[in-house]
Scaffold this motif. Structure first.
Motif, PDB file in Angstrom:
ATOM      1  N   LEU A 176      12.595  46.671  81.090  1.00  0.00           N
ATOM      2  CA  LEU A 176      13.339  46.564  82.341  1.00  0.00           C
ATOM      3  C   LEU A 176      14.820  46.835  82.151  1.00  0.00           C
ATOM      4  CD1 LEU A 176      11.694  43.392  83.922  1.00  0.00           C
ATOM      5  CD2 LEU A 176      11.634  45.696  84.871  1.00  0.00           C
ATOM      6  N   GLY A 177      15.335  46.571  80.954  1.00  0.00           N
ATOM      7  CA  GLY A 177      16.756  46.754  80.698  1.00  0.00           C
ATOM      8  C   GLY A 177      17.543  45.467  80.761  1.00  0.00           C
ATOM      9  N   VAL A 178      16.876  44.323  80.568  1.00  0.00           N
ATOM     10  CA  VAL A 178      17.581  43.035  80.505  1.00  0.00           C
ATOM     11  C   VAL A 178      18.315  42.968  79.167  1.00  0.00           C
ATOM     12  CG1 VAL A 178      17.305  40.521  80.443  1.00  0.00           C
ATOM     13  CG2 VAL A 178      15.861  41.910  81.966  1.00  0.00           C
ATOM     14  N   PRO A 179      19.625  42.749  79.160  1.00  0.00           N
ATOM     15  CA  PRO A 179      20.364  42.680  77.901  1.00  0.00           C
ATOM     16  C   PRO A 179      19.780  41.610  76.980  1.00  0.00           C
ATOM     17  CG  PRO A 179      21.883  42.777  79.753  1.00  0.00           C
ATOM     18  CD  PRO A 179      20.520  42.588  80.334  1.00  0.00           C
ATOM     19  N   ARG A 180      19.822  41.880  75.660  1.00  0.00           N
ATOM     20  CA  ARG A 180      19.202  40.958  74.716  1.00  0.00           C
ATOM     21  C   ARG A 180      19.814  39.568  74.774  1.00  0.00           C
ATOM     22  NH1 ARG A 180      17.438  44.404  69.279  1.00  0.00           N
ATOM     23  NH2 ARG A 180      16.313  46.037  70.429  1.00  0.00           N
ATOM     24  N   GLU A 181      21.094  39.498  75.088  1.00  0.00           N
ATOM     25  CA  GLU A 181      21.719  38.171  75.134  1.00  0.00           C
ATOM     26  C   GLU A 181      21.217  37.332  76.310  1.00  0.00           C
ATOM     27  OE1 GLU A 181      24.765  41.129  76.945  1.00  0.00           O
ATOM     28  OE2 GLU A 181      23.309  41.073  75.282  1.00  0.00           O
ATOM     29  N   ASP A 182      20.542  37.972  77.277  1.00  0.00           N
ATOM     30  CA  ASP A 182      20.009  37.236  78.435  1.00  0.00           C
ATOM     31  C   ASP A 182      18.508  36.985  78.337  1.00  0.00           C
ATOM     32  OD1 ASP A 182      22.557  37.336  79.493  1.00  0.00           O
ATOM     33  OD2 ASP A 182      22.147  39.058  80.793  1.00  0.00           O
ATOM     34  N   GLN A 183      17.851  37.549  77.332  1.00  0.00           N
ATOM     35  CA  GLN A 183      16.390  37.497  77.309  1.00  0.00           C
ATOM     36  C   GLN A 183      15.845  36.098  77.066  1.00  0.00           C
ATOM     37  OE1 GLN A 183      14.925  40.576  74.657  1.00  0.00           O
ATOM     38  NE2 GLN A 183      15.944  42.193  75.818  1.00  0.00           N
ATOM     39  N   ASP A 184      16.593  35.259  76.361  1.00  0.00           N
ATOM     40  CA  ASP A 184      16.118  33.890  76.160  1.00  0.00           C
ATOM     41  C   ASP A 184      16.093  33.108  77.470  1.00  0.00           C
ATOM     42  OD1 ASP A 184      15.536  34.107  73.472  1.00  0.00           O
ATOM     43  OD2 ASP A 184      17.519  33.412  72.817  1.00  0.00           O
ATOM     44  N   ASP A 185      16.963  33.466  78.421  1.00  0.00           N
ATOM     45  CA  ASP A 185      16.902  32.833  79.734  1.00  0.00           C
ATOM     46  C   ASP A 185      15.574  33.165  80.408  1.00  0.00           C
ATOM     47  OD1 ASP A 185      19.415  31.672  79.540  1.00  0.00           O
ATOM     48  OD2 ASP A 185      20.435  33.388  80.435  1.00  0.00           O
ATOM     49  N   PHE A 186      15.170  34.426  80.310  1.00  0.00           N
ATOM     50  CA  PHE A 186      13.889  34.812  80.885  1.00  0.00           C
ATOM     51  C   PHE A 186      12.735  34.093  80.191  1.00  0.00           C
ATOM     52  CE2 PHE A 186      16.135  38.091  83.076  1.00  0.00           C
ATOM     53  CZ  PHE A 186      15.327  38.412  84.145  1.00  0.00           C
ATOM     54  N   ARG A 187      12.858  33.913  78.876  1.00  0.00           N
ATOM     55  CA  ARG A 187      11.822  33.184  78.158  1.00  0.00           C
ATOM     56  C   ARG A 187      11.726  31.746  78.684  1.00  0.00           C
ATOM     57  NH1 ARG A 187      10.846  32.813  71.586  1.00  0.00           N
ATOM     58  NH2 ARG A 187       9.218  31.219  71.668  1.00  0.00           N
ATOM     59  N   ASP A 188      12.863  31.121  78.967  1.00  0.00           N
ATOM     60  CA  ASP A 188      12.854  29.761  79.501  1.00  0.00           C
ATOM     61  C   ASP A 188      12.234  29.720  80.898  1.00  0.00           C
ATOM     62  OD1 ASP A 188      14.069  28.850  77.206  1.00  0.00           O
ATOM     63  OD2 ASP A 188      16.092  28.826  78.063  1.00  0.00           O
ATOM     64  N   TRP A 189      12.617  30.668  81.763  1.00  0.00           N
ATOM     65  CA  TRP A 189      12.064  30.676  83.122  1.00  0.00           C
ATOM     66  C   TRP A 189      10.557  30.942  83.091  1.00  0.00           C
ATOM     67  CZ3 TRP A 189      16.509  34.493  84.511  1.00  0.00           C
ATOM     68  CH2 TRP A 189      17.707  33.772  84.637  1.00  0.00           C
ATOM     69  N   ALA A 190      10.133  31.879  82.257  1.00  0.00           N
ATOM     70  CA  ALA A 190       8.701  32.178  82.148  1.00  0.00           C
ATOM     71  C   ALA A 190       7.950  30.986  81.568  1.00  0.00           C
ATOM     72  CB  ALA A 190       8.488  33.415  81.284  1.00  0.00           C
ATOM     73  N   GLY A 191       8.568  30.286  80.618  1.00  0.00           N
ATOM     74  CA  GLY A 191       7.951  29.102  80.044  1.00  0.00           C
ATOM     75  C   GLY A 191       7.728  28.032  81.092  1.00  0.00           C
ATOM     76  N   MET A 192       8.659  27.903  82.028  1.00  0.00           N
ATOM     77  CA  MET A 192       8.487  26.952  83.124  1.00  0.00           C
ATOM     78  C   MET A 192       7.260  27.321  83.950  1.00  0.00           C
ATOM     79  SD  MET A 192       9.733  24.260  84.691  1.00  0.00           S
ATOM     80  CE  MET A 192      11.484  24.122  84.247  1.00  0.00           C
ATOM     81  N   MET A 193       7.047  28.605  84.162  1.00  0.00           N
ATOM     82  CA  MET A 193       5.877  29.045  84.930  1.00  0.00           C
ATOM     83  C   MET A 193       4.584  28.729  84.182  1.00  0.00           C
ATOM     84  SD  MET A 193       7.225  32.729  86.280  1.00  0.00           S
ATOM     85  CE  MET A 193       8.704  32.867  87.274  1.00  0.00           C
ATOM     86  N   ILE A 194       4.590  28.952  82.869  1.00  0.00           N
ATOM     87  CA  ILE A 194       3.403  28.667  82.073  1.00  0.00           C
ATOM     88  C   ILE A 194       3.108  27.171  82.089  1.00  0.00           C
ATOM     89  CG2 ILE A 194       2.572  28.546  79.694  1.00  0.00           C
ATOM     90  CD1 ILE A 194       2.193  31.267  80.637  1.00  0.00           C
ATOM     91  N   ARG A 195       4.137  26.363  81.907  1.00  0.00           N
ATOM     92  CA  ARG A 195       3.924  24.909  81.803  1.00  0.00           C
ATOM     93  C   ARG A 195       3.538  24.279  83.131  1.00  0.00           C
ATOM     94  NH1 ARG A 195       8.435  25.559  78.546  1.00  0.00           N
ATOM     95  NH2 ARG A 195       9.872  24.941  80.224  1.00  0.00           N
ATOM     96  N   HIS A 196       4.121  24.796  84.224  1.00  0.00           N
ATOM     97  CA  HIS A 196       3.913  24.139  85.512  1.00  0.00           C
ATOM     98  C   HIS A 196       3.113  24.983  86.488  1.00  0.00           C
ATOM     99  CE1 HIS A 196       6.574  20.856  84.463  1.00  0.00           C
ATOM    100  NE2 HIS A 196       7.478  21.723  84.071  1.00  0.00           N
TER     101      HIS A 196
END
Length: 431
Positions: A176-196
């Motif tokens: 998608l072109g998300v800068p690498r320094e922001d990708q951990d934020d996406f990992r956190d948001w996606a993790g919230m979806m997986i958990r909840h």
């Protein structure tokens, strides 16, 4: 995409079967989530088009036979637009992705019909080309090796959270072109979806809102600095008169990310689990990989998609008119859910459907859908699945389940099928 939490048995009482036989098995409780296939076999035989009450309280039709499933997936009387459901007596907002309406993300491919679907899919297809996926192959291998490097010296890991989950998140973020320094934020948001995802909808809705805000800002920034990535290609399509609005571009970027990561998490997790439960098939695959052959890997991933695939039910469809389907009268506005997991075990279509056969070639499974809504990201998911399985089995040849199989827990939900965790052990390896 998780939708609802499985309810207790008394909350999911279903109607009498269409052939007048005994009442069907309980659906959507935790026992069902662990192994839904016996219940689906009963439905295929006795009530192939079956009306039931979902854990959310929504009443819907389940389509379970392969031939009916293929027909339903391509039936123009079944709309993807939730407006065809919400104008009925059913409660508004109990279908689809939690929070997508409030986040103004409704204009994506899973919620629209032709001609809007045709226009948007054509634009996204220009960005999501086979060439781009092929060029991304070395990066997927690099990400795979990097993740295995992170736990190979320990001799143990949770393959879901340390491997199957981060791999597709980082892959789709880079495409998608998300800068690498922001990708951990996406990992956190996606993790919230997986958990909840199978529980309170609020956690998912918050993550959806955060993703939407970020993607809108990223699209705005990229207009002044276009790159070689999917979001830049969506912006170019918009800027060249194809009428892709900024809201549409944001919704499309969101659904590519949202739909693209969890399917691959479950493809890898369910696939490794299936190989653990079928050691002779796993040995065949490892011998094939050791010999440098790729044929069994390719057919094997297709078989894993059929046998215990990541998408249990196709996403929501709604009747635009009253009609008869499979001997049952569908009313206008009724939700219809095609049970891919049931269709792909139909003995009328697949020989020995409950047997895992990695060399199966007659395998037109429905794991990624059928018709105009066939999964756009299927080539990327296949690439990630093949790379992940081949690398795991080659680098960690003695990989084994670290707990008794009956201790594994499956995530509750309606659309997706996947494990909460997958603890494994192996001989520690040097990087």
């Amino acid at each position: 995409m998780h939708e609802q939490t499985p309810a207790a048995p008394e909350e999911t009482a279903a109607d009498q079967s269409v052939d007048g036989s005994a009442a069907p098995p309980t659906l959507f409780d935790w026992e069902f989530a662990t192994d839904p296939y016996p219940a689906y076999a009963w439905l295929r035989e006795h009530a192939p088009v079956h009306r039931t009450t979902l854990p959310s309280g929504v009443e819907a039709w389940l389509v379970t036979r392969y031939a009916d499933a293929r027909q339903a997936l391509a039936d123009q009387r079944l709309s993807k637009n939730p407006a065809n459901h919400e104008g009925s007596a059913h409660a508004k907002g109990r279908t689809g992705i939690p929070g997508e309406r409030k986040a103004e993300l409704m204009t994506h491919l899973l919620n629209i019909d032709p001609p809007d679907h045709t226009r948007l899919r054509r634009l996204v297809s220009k960005a999501f080309t086979p060439r781009r996926v092929a060029e991304f192959t070395p990066r997927v291998q690099e990400l795979t090796d990097h993740l295995i490097d992170g736990f190979c010296e320990k001799g143990e890991a949770d393959l879901i959270h340390e491997f199957a989950f981060p791999l597709p998140i980082y892959a789709i973020c880079e495409m998608l072109g998300v800068p690498r320094e922001d990708q951990d934020d996406f990992r956190d948001w996606a993790g919230m979806m997986i958990r909840h995802g199978g529980g309170p909808r609020g956690g998912v809705a918050r993550s959806v809102k955060q993703m939407r805000t970020y993607l809108g800002e990223l699209i705005h920034r990229k207009r002044d600095d276009l790159g070689d990535d999917l979001i830049s290609d969506l912006i170019r399509a918009s800027d060249h008169g194809d009428h892709l609005t900024e809201a549409e571009a944001t919704a499309m970027a969101f659904i590519l990310l949202f739909a693209g990561f969890e399917t691959t998490v479950n493809l890898i997790g369910n696939g490794v689990h299936s190989l653990f439960m079928n050691p002779e098939q796993r040995e065949r695959l490892q011998l094939s990989l050791a010999a440098g052959e790729s044929g069994l890997l390719a057919t094997g991933v297709e078989e894993l998609l059929r046998y215990d695939g990541p998408v249990e039910l196709a996403t929501w469809r709604f009747a635009t008119e009253s009609f008869t389907f499979g001997g049952r009268d569908i009313a206008a506005g009724d939700p219809v859910l095609v049970v891919l997991a049931a269709a792909d075990r139909d003995p009328e279509r697949f020989a020995d459907p409950d047997t895992l056969d990695l060399s199966r070639t007659d395998n037109q499974h429905l794991g990624y859908g059928h018709g105009i809504h066939y999964c756009l990201g299927a080539p990327l998911a296949r690439l990630e699945g093949q790379t992940a399985l081949a690398t795991l089995l080659t680098r960690l040849p003695d990989l084994e389940l670290a707990v008794p199989p009956e201790e594994l827990r499956w995530r509750g939900g309606l659309i997706m099928r996947g494990l909460r965790t997958l603890p494994v052990r192996f001989a520690p390896q040097n990087r």
